[in-house]
Scaffold this motif. Structure first.
Motif, PDB file in Angstrom:
ATOM      1  N   PHE A 148       0.821  -1.213   0.000  1.00  0.00           N
ATOM      2  CA  PHE A 148       0.000   0.000   0.000  1.00  0.00           C
ATOM      3  C   PHE A 148       0.858   1.268   0.000  1.00  0.00           C
ATOM      4  CE2 PHE A 148      -3.391  -2.768   2.074  1.00  0.00           C
ATOM      5  CZ  PHE A 148      -4.100  -2.910   0.890  1.00  0.00           C
ATOM      6  N   LEU A 163      -4.449   2.995   4.203  1.00  0.00           N
ATOM      7  CA  LEU A 163      -4.407   1.531   4.222  1.00  0.00           C
ATOM      8  C   LEU A 163      -3.046   1.035   4.701  1.00  0.00           C
ATOM      9  CD1 LEU A 163      -6.255   0.680   0.874  1.00  0.00           C
ATOM     10  CD2 LEU A 163      -7.160   0.570   3.209  1.00  0.00           C
ATOM     11  N   ALA A 200      -7.867  -3.455   6.033  1.00  0.00           N
ATOM     12  CA  ALA A 200      -6.847  -3.107   5.046  1.00  0.00           C
ATOM     13  C   ALA A 200      -7.019  -3.936   3.776  1.00  0.00           C
ATOM     14  CB  ALA A 200      -5.454  -3.313   5.646  1.00  0.00           C
ATOM     15  N   GLY A 205      -9.609  -2.813   1.297  1.00  0.00           N
ATOM     16  CA  GLY A 205      -9.275  -1.646   0.490  1.00  0.00           C
ATOM     17  C   GLY A 205      -8.456  -1.974  -0.737  1.00  0.00           C
TER      18      GLY A 205
END
Length: 633
Positions: free
Chosen positions: A309, A317, A397, A400
């Motif tokens: 990320f 995230l 997380a 996402g």
């Protein structure tokens, strides 16, 4: 801690007073570290000092920042609870002299873990790393008369030196390109050079952390060691390796995308295979050890998500992944130490680690059962406990992943999410088996039938950690907000309060009910008296799962039946066995060991020559080593 070690060895052995005083010093030292860590975490201050210099570049120096303070807080909190537990547990083991040496080695072990985390350069880091490894090896070999313990010690010695070798390689390569052993940013490295250094550190730290396929030492060592030491090894020692990996990723190297992919893949494989291998185990301590592999996999998954990320500048995230990994590091230290200590109480009471020979302990060890149940629920990520709070951060997380611009990376993330979900479900199933087989139904052995509750000290230590599981779960949102994390976190407290209110209303309603309950035995196919042979066993519970995952286990089932008559119509008895392949041991470790043995035999034959030839061999090896070290330095 040094004073504690000396006191244990040289103090009075009368009624264990020297050991108790030494354990008191361990608790005092741990509480002092806790206080110092909280101050550093609260003030966001750094502390650096040097105590010894061998050369201008080789010395013992320490640096304490918030990351180091966080891990020292983990080590010292668990160490304090283990010290309380050890006040009585240690009296169940060995001779007086061996108990004294165990407490001394435990003090050195705890001190070395703190010093590893506090080290400001790789010289001190590796020095204290070796001290940590050797002191823990001594503790693993506590019952060295047993063949199983000797096997565990050999595995652990080889793999821990394998770990140190790669850490030393990574440190020397960093020195080669930066000119320093300091644990600081190594800017200016090419991507290929940084990648090689990262691989060296990943193998070194991954071996000590128990990441698959470098994990094989862990189930043997954790099972063979005394349970208070198992709690320290699984609860905090493998977290020291995680600290080293995080420190390298955050402060030394600049991670590339493929590093995150590597971490995510290895973490997912470790998490899924760890829990699958735990499901087939009937040795209580090995079962818990395999769950350490699973939870280390979860932490490494969080680090992999953070790298991925961050690469795509998805900062929210990335922060959620990193803090989820750190929070799970703390949570796993708490509930895994709790589980190993309560498992030690059970083993001490029943004199066996085989859960098939336990059962019914909830009646004779109710407090131990309650504490073990809290730890089981926490490690299974059930709300509102702390395991749920940290795993749900990683789930958030993962969800996402649709924001990632690369379709290939997004597919990888959603595939890993499926493995993460599977792991969570299997973990809950495994601890249904563990708690049910150990504490419920009827005792399946004479020892289990006559077991008694653990002494108070062996309840207080894990009891403190059980309370922490509840507090860090129920108040996770409030705690993380209080330390300044502005992340989309779930608020568990309102749901917990509603659930608690419903539960107590239901209890009150049942108590006020005028209906009388009829108490009778479970129906047993018309047989009047129930026996332990009629219970649902741990083998029976896990057999369907072993069958489902037979491609992994290479499951082979064999059965034999005996008959009353020659027509084989009436069965008089029989037996059945389920065989599983120890893949990593039989296909990786043993072939590698045999290969090394063949090389050693060849070199041994070369050595069996005259003195001049031996001198020539030694001279040639020294020249090669000097040239190699010169290139690295």
């Amino acid at each position: 801690m040094v004073l504690a070690a000396l006191t244990s060895v040289t103090g009075s052995r009368e009624r264990g007073s020297g050991r108790r005083f030494a354990l008191g010093l361990v608790m005092a030292g741990a509480l002092a570290w806790i206080a110092a860590s909280i101050v550093i975490l609260a003030d966001d201050s750094d502390l650096t000092f040097r105590i010894y210099s061998l050369t201008p570049q080789l010395g013992i120096a320490f640096h304490l920042d918030r990351l180091a303070a966080f891990f020292i807080l983990i080590v010292s909190s668990v160490a304090a609870c283990v010290a309380i537990y050890s006040l009585k547990y240690i009296e169940h083991t060995g001779s007086q002299a061996r108990r004294d040496m165990s407490v001394a080695a435990m003090s050195v072990f705890i001190l070395s873990m703190v010093l590893v985390v506090a080290s400001a350069n790789f010289f001190g880091f590796i020095f204290f790393w070796e001290l940590m490894s050797l002191s823990s090896l001594f503790l693993v070999m506590f019952d060295r008369e047993k063949a199983e313990t000797v096997k565990a010690g050999i595995y652990y010695l080889v793999m821990t030196q394998f770990s140190t070798l790669f850490l030393l390689l990574g440190a020397l390569l960093l020195h080669r390109y930066t000119g320093s052993f300091d644990i600081a940013s190594a800017g200016g490295l090419t991507l290929s050079t940084a990648g090689i250094i990262f691989i060296a550190f990943f193998i070194g730290f991954g071996t000590k952390a128990g990441i698959i396929p470098f994990h094989k030492w862990l189930p043997f060592a954790h099972a063979a060691a005394p349970s208070n030491i198992s709690a320290l090894m699984s609860g905090v020692m493998i977290k020291v390796a995680i600290y080293g990996l995080i420190r390298v990723l955050l402060d030394v190297l600049s991670p590339d995308l493929w590093w995150g992919t590597l971490l995510l893949v290895f973490g997912t494989v470790s998490a899924v295979l760890g829990v699958i291998y735990a499901l087939k185990e009937h040795d209580l301590k090995k079962l818990l050890a395999f769950h350490s592999i699973e939870n280390i996999g979860i932490i490494v998954i969080g680090l992999g998500l953070w790298v991925i990320f961050s690469h795509y500048s998805l900062n929210t995230l990335a922060d959620l992944s990193l803090f989820g990994a750190l929070f799970h590091t703390l949570n796993h230290a708490i509930f895994k130490s709790l589980l190993f200590m309560t498992a030690g109480s059970v083993v001490a009471a029943t004199h066996t680690r085989n859960i098939e020979e336990m059962g019914g302990l909830v009646k004779t060890m109710p407090v131990t059962a309650a504490i073990f149940l809290i730890g089981s629920a926490a490690i299974s990520a059930l709300p509102p406990l702390n395991g749920f709070a940290s795993e749900v951060m990683l789930f958030q997380a993962y969800l996402g992943a649709f924001q990632v611009p690369s379709p290939l990376t997004a597919v990888l993330l959603f595939t890993a999410l499926a493995g993460f979900a599977l792991m969570s479900a299997l973990a809950a199933a495994c601890f249904v088996k563990a708690f049910g087989a150990v504490f419920l139904a009827l005792p399946r052995s004479r020892e289990a039938e006559h077991a008694r509750e653990a002494p108070r000290a062996m309840l207080v230590g894990p009891g403190i950690l059980a309370a922490a599981c509840i507090i860090l779960g129920v108040f996770s949102y409030q705690i993380l907000r209080a330390i300044g994390l502005d992340l989309p976190l779930p608020n568990v407290l309102p749901v917990s309060l509603i659930a608690a209110a419903v539960f107590w209303l239901a209890v009150l309603a049942l108590r006020r009910s005028e209906a009388k309950a009829r108490v009778s035995e479970t129906w047993g196919c018309g047989i009047h008296t129930q026996t332990s042979k009629m219970e649902y066993t741990a083998s029976g519970f896990s057999e369907p799962i072993i069958t489902i995952f037979s491609p992994i286990f290479r499951t082979r089932k064999t059965g034999k039946r005996e008959f009353f008559d020659k027509d084989k119509a009436i069965v008089s008895g029989g037996s059945g066995e389920v065989h599983t392949l120890q893949f990593f041991e039989e296909r990786i470790y043993l072939p590698t060991a045999l290969f090394v043995k063949r090389i050693a035999s060849f070199i041994s034959r070369l050595h069996n020559v005259d003195l001049d030839a031996n001198v020539m061999y030694v001279f040639a090896v020294v020249v090669v080593i000097l040239l190699a070290v010169g290139q690295l330095l």
